[in-house]
Design a protein around this motif. Structure first.
Motif, PDB file in Angstrom:
ATOM      1  N   ILE A   1      16.861   7.970  -6.202  1.00  0.00           N
ATOM      2  CA  ILE A   1      15.982   9.012  -6.746  1.00  0.00           C
ATOM      3  C   ILE A   1      16.063  10.267  -5.889  1.00  0.00           C
ATOM      4  O   ILE A   1      16.160  11.384  -6.414  1.00  0.00           O
ATOM      5  N   GLU A   2      16.068  10.088  -4.575  1.00  0.00           N
ATOM      6  CA  GLU A   2      16.144  11.234  -3.673  1.00  0.00           C
ATOM      7  C   GLU A   2      17.532  11.872  -3.697  1.00  0.00           C
ATOM      8  O   GLU A   2      17.658  13.091  -3.825  1.00  0.00           O
TER       9      GLU A   2
ATOM     10  N   LEU B   1      14.204  -1.939  -3.626  1.00  0.00           N
ATOM     11  CA  LEU B   1      13.319  -0.768  -3.631  1.00  0.00           C
ATOM     12  C   LEU B   1      13.876   0.381  -2.788  1.00  0.00           C
ATOM     13  O   LEU B   1      13.806   1.546  -3.208  1.00  0.00           O
ATOM     14  N   ALA B   2      14.437   0.073  -1.637  1.00  0.00           N
ATOM     15  CA  ALA B   2      14.983   1.129  -0.776  1.00  0.00           C
ATOM     16  C   ALA B   2      16.149   1.831  -1.462  1.00  0.00           C
ATOM     17  O   ALA B   2      16.253   3.066  -1.412  1.00  0.00           O
ATOM     18  N   GLU B   3      17.015   1.066  -2.129  1.00  0.00           N
ATOM     19  CA  GLU B   3      18.156   1.657  -2.827  1.00  0.00           C
ATOM     20  C   GLU B   3      17.699   2.521  -3.998  1.00  0.00           C
ATOM     21  O   GLU B   3      18.254   3.590  -4.246  1.00  0.00           O
TER      22      GLU B   3
ATOM     23  N   PHE C   1      10.242   0.499 -14.182  1.00  0.00           N
ATOM     24  CA  PHE C   1      10.879  -0.721 -14.680  1.00  0.00           C
ATOM     25  C   PHE C   1      11.887  -1.247 -13.664  1.00  0.00           C
ATOM     26  O   PHE C   1      11.924  -2.450 -13.370  1.00  0.00           O
ATOM     27  N   LEU C   2      12.718  -0.338 -13.105  1.00  0.00           N
ATOM     28  CA  LEU C   2      13.711  -0.763 -12.108  1.00  0.00           C
ATOM     29  C   LEU C   2      13.037  -1.367 -10.880  1.00  0.00           C
ATOM     30  O   LEU C   2      13.488  -2.392 -10.358  1.00  0.00           O
ATOM     31  N   ARG C   3      11.969  -0.745 -10.425  1.00  0.00           N
ATOM     32  CA  ARG C   3      11.255  -1.270  -9.252  1.00  0.00           C
ATOM     33  C   ARG C   3      10.695  -2.665  -9.518  1.00  0.00           C
ATOM     34  O   ARG C   3      10.692  -3.515  -8.634  1.00  0.00           O
TER      35      ARG C   3
ATOM     36  N   ALA D   1      32.054   4.530  -5.552  1.00  0.00           N
ATOM     37  CA  ALA D   1      30.743   4.722  -6.185  1.00  0.00           C
ATOM     38  C   ALA D   1      29.622   4.482  -5.181  1.00  0.00           C
ATOM     39  O   ALA D   1      29.782   3.734  -4.211  1.00  0.00           O
ATOM     40  N   VAL D   2      28.486   5.129  -5.457  1.00  0.00           N
ATOM     41  CA  VAL D   2      27.295   4.911  -4.654  1.00  0.00           C
ATOM     42  C   VAL D   2      26.968   3.422  -4.719  1.00  0.00           C
ATOM     43  O   VAL D   2      26.918   2.833  -5.793  1.00  0.00           O
ATOM     44  N   GLY D   3      26.780   2.796  -3.580  1.00  0.00           N
ATOM     45  CA  GLY D   3      26.475   1.372  -3.554  1.00  0.00           C
ATOM     46  C   GLY D   3      27.714   0.507  -3.485  1.00  0.00           C
ATOM     47  O   GLY D   3      27.622  -0.697  -3.335  1.00  0.00           O
ATOM     48  N   GLY D   4      28.901   1.123  -3.622  1.00  0.00           N
ATOM     49  CA  GLY D   4      30.135   0.352  -3.564  1.00  0.00           C
ATOM     50  C   GLY D   4      30.224  -0.658  -4.685  1.00  0.00           C
ATOM     51  O   GLY D   4      29.630  -0.497  -5.736  1.00  0.00           O
TER      52      GLY D   4
END
Length: 171
Positions: free
Chosen positions: A45-46, A38-40, A29-31, A155-158
């Protein structure tokens, strides 16, 4: 709300299998919703070791480490939410997802309420969550459950506007 909408804690292998499937549906759903990210999404996920967490489900998302709830509509598992301990009286709401065919039946609200109750029962003082900016279905729900937006530069992503950081005071 549909009479057939219910939420229960995940405790069986069948429920764990259903939630694993729902988590991957959530990322699909997010994709679809965020093709520009998509890269984020893949990096998240990784970095979060989602595959590993799901393989070690009980030690990550079941008491005492956390908790998980499955939402059912007419006995079909169509929603989930996970509680992940951050330590020091704080937890994180993780991966709330309701399948498109189950939306509009109150399942998301029931999942959120169950998770908040579980966090309080654990003695948590604060519950955090992160959402992406086009979560037009989820953001008003989170706010109606009492979550407030805040700025988290670590936070991740700022805080570039695409990541919405929210917290709920449970005291």
């Amino acid at each position: 709300m549909t009479a057939g909408a219910e939420v229960r804690p995940v405790r069986t292998e069948a429920d764990i299998a259903a939630v694993r499937t729902l988590v991957w549906a959530f990322f699909d759903f997010l994709r679809e919703r965020y093709p520009d990210m998509l890269a984020e999404i893949d990096a998240y996920i990784e970095a979060q070791d989602v595959q590993g967490q799901l393989e070690r489900f009980a030690e990550t998302f079941l008491p005492p480490a956390g908790d998980c709830f499955v939402g059912r509509l007419d006995d079909l598992p169509l929603g989930c939410v996970m509680l992940k301990s951050k330590g020091d009286g704080t937890s994180e709401m993780n991966r709330m997802y309701v399948a498109p065919e189950a939306r509009g039946h109150g399942l998301g609200r029931k999942l959120g309420e169950a998770l908040i109750a579980a966090a309080r029962d654990r003695g948590d003082r604060t519950l955090f969550l992160d959402a992406l900016y086009r979560h037009v279905e989820a953001l008003p729900l989170y706010e109606s459950l009492g979550f407030e937006r805040y700025t988290d530069p670590d936070a991740v992503g700022g805080d570039d506007g695409r990541f919405i950081h929210m917290k709920l005071d449970l005291t």
